[in-house]
Design a protein around this motif. Structure first.
Motif, mmCIF file in Angstrom:
data_model
loop_
_atom_site.group_PDB
_atom_site.id
_atom_site.type_symbol
_atom_site.label_atom_id
_atom_site.label_comp_id
_atom_site.label_asym_id
_atom_site.label_seq_id
_atom_site.Cartn_x
_atom_site.Cartn_y
_atom_site.Cartn_z
ATOM 1 N N ASN A 38 54.245 -7.021 -31.255
ATOM 2 C CA ASN A 38 55.232 -8.094 -31.396
ATOM 3 C C ASN A 38 56.655 -7.574 -31.329
ATOM 4 O O ASN A 38 57.524 -8.028 -32.048
ATOM 5 C CB ASN A 38 54.998 -8.844 -32.702
ATOM 6 C CG ASN A 38 55.078 -7.937 -33.909
ATOM 7 O OD1 ASN A 38 54.754 -6.760 -33.827
ATOM 8 N ND2 ASN A 38 55.508 -8.469 -35.034
ATOM 9 N N MET A 41 60.414 -9.832 -31.249
ATOM 10 C CA MET A 41 60.324 -11.224 -31.694
ATOM 11 C C MET A 41 61.398 -11.494 -32.749
ATOM 12 O O MET A 41 61.679 -10.658 -33.598
ATOM 13 C CB MET A 41 58.940 -11.519 -32.273
ATOM 14 C CG MET A 41 57.868 -11.627 -31.216
ATOM 15 S SD MET A 41 56.213 -11.945 -31.883
ATOM 16 C CE MET A 41 56.412 -13.516 -32.659
ATOM 17 N N VAL A 46 58.583 -15.377 -35.379
ATOM 18 C CA VAL A 46 57.543 -14.902 -36.297
ATOM 19 C C VAL A 46 57.199 -15.989 -37.313
ATOM 20 O O VAL A 46 56.031 -16.201 -37.642
ATOM 21 C CB VAL A 46 57.982 -13.590 -37.001
ATOM 22 C CG1 VAL A 46 56.995 -13.200 -38.088
ATOM 23 C CG2 VAL A 46 58.113 -12.469 -35.986
ATOM 24 N N ARG A 50 53.544 -17.597 -37.809
ATOM 25 C CA ARG A 50 52.857 -17.674 -39.114
ATOM 26 C C ARG A 50 52.450 -19.101 -39.437
ATOM 27 O O ARG A 50 51.368 -19.348 -39.957
ATOM 28 C CB ARG A 50 53.764 -17.112 -40.210
ATOM 29 C CG ARG A 50 53.814 -15.623 -40.213
ATOM 30 C CD ARG A 50 54.399 -15.087 -41.512
ATOM 31 N NE ARG A 50 54.216 -13.648 -41.537
ATOM 32 C CZ ARG A 50 55.198 -12.768 -41.441
ATOM 33 N NH1 ARG A 50 56.438 -13.184 -41.337
ATOM 34 N NH2 ARG A 50 54.946 -11.484 -41.465
ATOM 35 N N VAL A 62 52.566 -8.217 -40.485
ATOM 36 C CA VAL A 62 53.118 -7.022 -39.874
ATOM 37 C C VAL A 62 53.001 -5.943 -40.933
ATOM 38 O O VAL A 62 53.453 -6.125 -42.060
ATOM 39 C CB VAL A 62 54.600 -7.227 -39.473
ATOM 40 C CG1 VAL A 62 55.188 -5.946 -38.927
ATOM 41 C CG2 VAL A 62 54.724 -8.351 -38.472
ATOM 42 N N ALA A 89 50.906 -5.729 -35.300
ATOM 43 C CA ALA A 89 50.670 -6.686 -36.376
ATOM 44 C C ALA A 89 49.203 -7.094 -36.298
ATOM 45 O O ALA A 89 48.555 -6.918 -35.263
ATOM 46 C CB ALA A 89 51.564 -7.902 -36.220
ATOM 47 N N PHE A 113 54.929 -11.499 -27.619
ATOM 48 C CA PHE A 113 53.721 -11.404 -28.446
ATOM 49 C C PHE A 113 52.562 -11.048 -27.521
ATOM 50 O O PHE A 113 52.129 -11.863 -26.708
ATOM 51 C CB PHE A 113 53.467 -12.748 -29.141
ATOM 52 C CG PHE A 113 52.314 -12.742 -30.100
ATOM 53 C CD1 PHE A 113 52.423 -12.116 -31.329
ATOM 54 C CD2 PHE A 113 51.127 -13.362 -29.778
ATOM 55 C CE1 PHE A 113 51.358 -12.123 -32.218
ATOM 56 C CE2 PHE A 113 50.062 -13.374 -30.658
ATOM 57 C CZ PHE A 113 50.186 -12.753 -31.884
#
Length: 184
Positions: A38, A41, A46, A50, A62, A89, A113
């Motif tokens: 990732n 980002m 992020v 999530r 992460v 991650a 990603f």
């Protein structure tokens, strides 16, 4: 000054041990782990990832590779160790399709990603394996289909069983009507 640094170091060590223990417990309970890269980002991206993972029933974390390797050691996911190089991650879930689907869907919309691979229990998966798993229906939809299959025959059986009884009741009613008209 030296005393303050020692205290900070001790706190850091305790936090790291707790993190490794927490992550090890997660790996003991989950069925699927997806490893991603990732780099680059933003915080907003992020946060969005999530949120989407949580909506799918999955988690995203992460972690420093060294700590993640310690947490993986001795679990059924320890085969993921070679994938943990660079900014990585991990995502996991008890429903293997949900976490794969959420990761693959997010990777389609965000080129920062990148899927690296994953593991379904002791079975290591490459990127194609994770994508193939994401194509499967989710556990909840499979359960719904199974219940639909189980309910459909039961409904048909009940209908078949009720039909002769209904026909028999109509025959008796017709016979009773015919008897009344003959008697009158």
């Amino acid at each position: 000054m030296v005393r303050c640094r020692k205290l900070e170091t001790d706190v850091d060590r305790i936090e790291k041990r707790e993190f490794v223990a927490e992550l090890s417990a997660v790996f003991a309970e989950t069925s699927m782990v997806v490893v991603t890269r990732n780099a680059g980002m933003t915080v907003a991206e992020v946060t969005d990832l999530r949120r989407k993972m949580r909506a799918a029933g999955a988690s995203f974390k992460v972690a420093k590779n060294r700590l993640a390797l310690l947490a993986l050691d001795g679990t059924r996911f320890d085969g993921l160790a070679p994938l943990l190089k660079g900014p990585t991650a991990m995502s996991w879930s008890k429903d293997p399709v949900a976490v794969a689907k959420a990761a693959v869907d997010f990777a389609k919309t965000n080129d920062k990603f990148v899927l690296i691979g994953g593991a379904l229990g002791t079975q290591l998966l490459d990127v194609a394996g994770v994508k193939a798993l994401a194509e499967l229906p989710s556990l909840d939809s499979l359960r719904a289909k199974l219940l639909g299959l189980l309910n459909a025959p039961a409904t048909k059986v009940a209908g078949v069983l009720q039909a002769p009884a209904g026909q028999l009741a109509r025959v008796f009613a017709a016979y009773a009507d015919a008897s009344k008209s003959e008697a009158a």
